[in-house]
Design a protein around this motif. Structure first.
Motif, PDB file in Angstrom:
ATOM      1  N   SER A   1      55.864  73.837  65.042  1.00  0.00           N
ATOM      2  CA  SER A   1      55.481  72.770  65.981  1.00  0.00           C
ATOM      3  C   SER A   1      53.980  72.496  65.960  1.00  0.00           C
ATOM      4  O   SER A   1      53.522  71.493  66.523  1.00  0.00           O
TER       5      SER A   1
ATOM      6  N   ASP B   1      53.205  69.015  64.365  1.00  0.00           N
ATOM      7  CA  ASP B   1      53.334  67.886  65.287  1.00  0.00           C
ATOM      8  C   ASP B   1      52.159  67.822  66.262  1.00  0.00           C
ATOM      9  O   ASP B   1      51.710  66.734  66.635  1.00  0.00           O
TER      10      ASP B   1
ATOM     11  N   LYS C   1      61.139  73.923  60.336  1.00  0.00           N
ATOM     12  CA  LYS C   1      61.433  75.319  60.666  1.00  0.00           C
ATOM     13  C   LYS C   1      62.549  75.862  59.766  1.00  0.00           C
ATOM     14  O   LYS C   1      62.445  76.975  59.220  1.00  0.00           O
TER      15      LYS C   1
ATOM     16  N   THR D   1      50.532  76.143  70.748  1.00  0.00           N
ATOM     17  CA  THR D   1      51.910  75.671  70.555  1.00  0.00           C
ATOM     18  C   THR D   1      52.845  76.862  70.687  1.00  0.00           C
ATOM     19  O   THR D   1      52.409  78.016  70.681  1.00  0.00           O
TER      20      THR D   1
ATOM     21  N   ASP E   1      56.395  63.139  54.966  1.00  0.00           N
ATOM     22  CA  ASP E   1      57.564  62.341  55.348  1.00  0.00           C
ATOM     23  C   ASP E   1      57.797  62.323  56.855  1.00  0.00           C
ATOM     24  O   ASP E   1      58.767  61.715  57.322  1.00  0.00           O
ATOM     25  N   ARG E   2      56.908  63.029  57.607  1.00  0.00           N
ATOM     26  CA  ARG E   2      57.039  63.126  59.066  1.00  0.00           C
ATOM     27  C   ARG E   2      58.381  63.689  59.483  1.00  0.00           C
ATOM     28  O   ARG E   2      59.039  63.198  60.420  1.00  0.00           O
ATOM     29  N   SER E   3      58.816  64.724  58.787  1.00  0.00           N
ATOM     30  CA  SER E   3      60.073  65.392  59.139  1.00  0.00           C
ATOM     31  C   SER E   3      59.946  66.061  60.503  1.00  0.00           C
ATOM     32  O   SER E   3      58.845  66.443  60.933  1.00  0.00           O
ATOM     33  N   SER E   4      61.070  66.248  61.168  1.00  0.00           N
ATOM     34  CA  SER E   4      61.066  66.854  62.506  1.00  0.00           C
ATOM     35  C   SER E   4      60.679  68.331  62.427  1.00  0.00           C
ATOM     36  O   SER E   4      60.797  68.964  61.369  1.00  0.00           O
ATOM     37  N   THR E   5      60.273  68.859  63.572  1.00  0.00           N
ATOM     38  CA  THR E   5      59.904  70.283  63.650  1.00  0.00           C
ATOM     39  C   THR E   5      61.083  71.170  63.279  1.00  0.00           C
ATOM     40  O   THR E   5      60.919  72.188  62.583  1.00  0.00           O
ATOM     41  N   ASP E   6      62.283  70.797  63.717  1.00  0.00           N
ATOM     42  CA  ASP E   6      63.478  71.609  63.410  1.00  0.00           C
ATOM     43  C   ASP E   6      63.718  71.689  61.904  1.00  0.00           C
ATOM     44  O   ASP E   6      64.052  72.753  61.369  1.00  0.00           O
ATOM     45  N   ARG E   7      63.544  70.556  61.202  1.00  0.00           N
ATOM     46  CA  ARG E   7      63.758  70.553  59.750  1.00  0.00           C
ATOM     47  C   ARG E   7      62.698  71.395  59.036  1.00  0.00           C
ATOM     48  O   ARG E   7      63.009  72.132  58.092  1.00  0.00           O
TER      49      ARG E   7
ATOM     50  N   ASP F   1      49.863  64.665  66.821  1.00  0.00           N
ATOM     51  CA  ASP F   1      49.730  64.086  68.169  1.00  0.00           C
ATOM     52  C   ASP F   1      48.267  63.946  68.580  1.00  0.00           C
ATOM     53  O   ASP F   1      47.913  63.075  69.383  1.00  0.00           O
TER      54      ASP F   1
END
Length: 564
Positions: free
Chosen positions: A422, A425, A527, A417, A519-525, A429
């Motif tokens: 990331s 994720d 980070k 990655t 909570d499956r938060s985004s990678t940006d959050r 995936d």
């Protein structure tokens, strides 16, 4: 080209060929202007090895592969290059008044009588395949003058080829060796002395080139006419115990050499291209392997977090980054740190680059079904404490690794990655459930390698305002910094760089980040949360190295991306 009838008739008589097959091969040979032997291999009736077995039987003489022997220069001189090419013969050895010659047709008495007259010696014919004779003539004769000049530039060829971890000096101590052999030996010795990681031998239509990868960057060493290319590739294949006749498929091999009293492993990979075979030789020099984490360039807090995670009794620690970023070295260093007599450490690697004392290392062989996943399943029945998996690349390996981490084992591995956050994720995936990732993951480390400014020719420079903006620095920050670059000197091969430095993005999986994974938060959050808890991104770590004068602006921009 007229085809002699003796060989096809003999092959028919012993039941190897049918009459109609022999006729078809003869027609192909005459149409293409090649020998019957070459046509029989080309059309797929026999492999070169099987053909050689039958020729030995037919002619009742000894078989030889002229590329696979080292012929002393004193013996080569007995047959001039034009004579070798005309009769397609290669001298093998001289014993008393007898000269052993490799020939495609050892019953050709006209050629034998002519060679007897030219050399003044009795001729002992030996049978060899057409292609091996062609490769040997090219290796021993065609490239001789040019290669002798190159060898002078490369320096001493002080190298021994080792086999099965034991010395095999036979033929290597000859005062005079064939120029191709000298060239390959000198190239390897020069690469080891220059701390080269990879040697690339690349063909093109009219020439070939040799490039060395030093500190992660390729530098062209030699560019020469294409006539030498096949001979050099054949010699490397012999050293790595590969099939010199197979030029249509990729091959992988290995050799062990000694240079300046230092033993070095070399992985060899060949790949057929439009203009011939490309060879890459990966040099695995244990002397260049530093396993001291304190010397890697970690910032203090990052190093403390990493060590705490790998010293945990269970859980998973992942290292991420592109190929060649030093992931394996980091994992080896971690294993060396925690390898004790009271723990069972097991690794599955592809390939095993360095052997580590006290650690059970397994070489993955996917072609026979020994995958990372299957190795990992077997490990769990071997009472392990610590498991290293070379790479988590599919859902099977990921699921088993996570379950191992949850059942009391420490699991170390790598993932491809771009950065640490990331990686979460990427695992999801692959099919690993978020609650399993959250429960098993201790820490993710992303890393890169940047070249260090040569200390011998380091000089201060001014940086263009556009580069400052690209770095993400404010004008005030840039004004307070000093930037450096190497002018180029003999110490750094005029590159301005010497050695490499690690950049590290270390993300401990804290309680807050575990909740965000669930909570499956985004990678940006994720980070942003990790940065708020003290994580240095790759760019931030690179800027610290830049401020310390360790690396250059170009290296920072090449290896890291902006955080905004």
């Amino acid at each position: 080209m007229a085809v002699k009838t003796e060989i096809p008739e003999k092959l028919i008589s012993i039941g190897v060929l049918k009459s109609e097959d022999a006729a078809a091969i003869t027609r192909e040979a005459e149409a293409a202007g090649i020998s019957f032997e070459k046509a029989i291999v080309k059309l797929g009736y026999l492999s070169e090895e099987r053909l050689l077995e039958f020729l030995t039987h037919i002619f009742s003489v000894e078989a030889v592969n002229p590329v696979g022997v080292e012929v002393p220069a004193s013996v080569l001189k007995l047959i001039p290059p034009d004579v070798a090419a005309k009769f397609k013969v290669v001298p093998i050895y001289k014993h008393g008044r007898t000269l052993a010659l490799a020939m495609a047709d050892p019953t050709d008495m006209c050629a034998i009588n002519d060679l007897k007259f030219i050399t003044g010696l009795e001729i002992k014919p030996m049978v060899a395949t057409d292609s091996s004779l062609g490769a040997a003539i090219e290796m021993y004769y065609n490239a001789q003058d040019d290669l002798e000049e190159i060898v002078k530039d490369l320096g001493e060829e002080d190298i021994e080829l080792l086999e099965d971890q034991a010395e095999d000096d036979e033929g290597l101590e000859e005062a005079e060796q064939a120029p191709v052999i000298k060239f390959v030996n000198s190239m390897i010795a020069d690469a080891v002395r220059k701390r080269v990681s990879d040697i690339h031998i690349e063909p093109s239509e009219k020439h070939f080139r040799v490039r060395f990868r030093i500190d992660g960057t390729l530098h062209e060493l030699i560019r020469q006419s294409a006539k030498m290319r096949n001979a050099i590739v054949s010699r490397i294949k012999i050293m790595a115990e590969l099939d010199i006749a197979e030029k249509r498929l990729p091959q992988d091999g290995r050799m062990k050499v000694r240079v300046d009293n230092k033993t070095v492993d070399i992985r060899v990979s060949t790949l057929p291209t439009v203009f011939g075979e490309k060879v890459v030789m990966r040099i695995l020099d244990r002397g260049n392997l530093s396993l001291d984490l304190d010397r890697f360039g970690f910032e203090p807090t990052a190093l403390q977090n990493f060590i705490r995670s790998v010293e945990s009794p269970y859980g998973m620690v992942l290292v991420t980054g592109p190929t060649g970023s030093g992931k394996t070295t980091t994992l080896y260093s971690a294993l060396s740190l925690i390898n004790r007599v009271d723990v069972n450490v097991m690794t599955a690697e592809d390939p095993v680059e360095y052997s580590l004392e006290g650690i059970n290392q397994v070489q993955v062989h996917e072609d026979i079904g020994l995958t990372f996943g299957r190795s990992l399943r077997a490990f769990l029945r071997q009472d392990p404490n610590i498991i290293m998996v070379g790479e988590i690349r599919d859902s099977e390996t990921g699921s088993i690794a996570v379950k191992a981490a949850l059942t009391g084992h420490l699991v170390l591995s790598t993932v491809h990655t771009n950065d640490a956050p990331s990686t979460i994720d990427r695992l999801v995936d692959m099919g690993v459930e978020p609650f399993l990732v959250a429960a098993s993951l201790n820490l993710v480390l992303a890393q890169r390698l940047v070249r260090k400014v040569c200390s011998k020719c380091k000089t201060q420079i001014d940086v263009h305002p556009e580069a400052v903006r690209e770095l993400g620095l404010s004008p005030g920050e840039a004004k307070s910094m000093k930037f450096y670059k190497g002018r180029g000197c003999s110490n750094c091969n005029n590159t301005g760089y010497s050695g490499r430095q690690g950049l590290f993005e270390v993300m401990p999986v804290t309680p807050r980040i575990r909740t965000m994974i669930l909570d499956r938060s985004s990678t940006d959050r994720v980070k942003k949360q990790a940065m708020s808890e003290g994580m240095l991104t790759l760019r931030q770590d690179a800027l610290l190295k830049l401020k310390a004068g360790i690396t250059t602006v170009e290296e920072v921009l090449r290896e890291t991306a902006r955080d905004d």
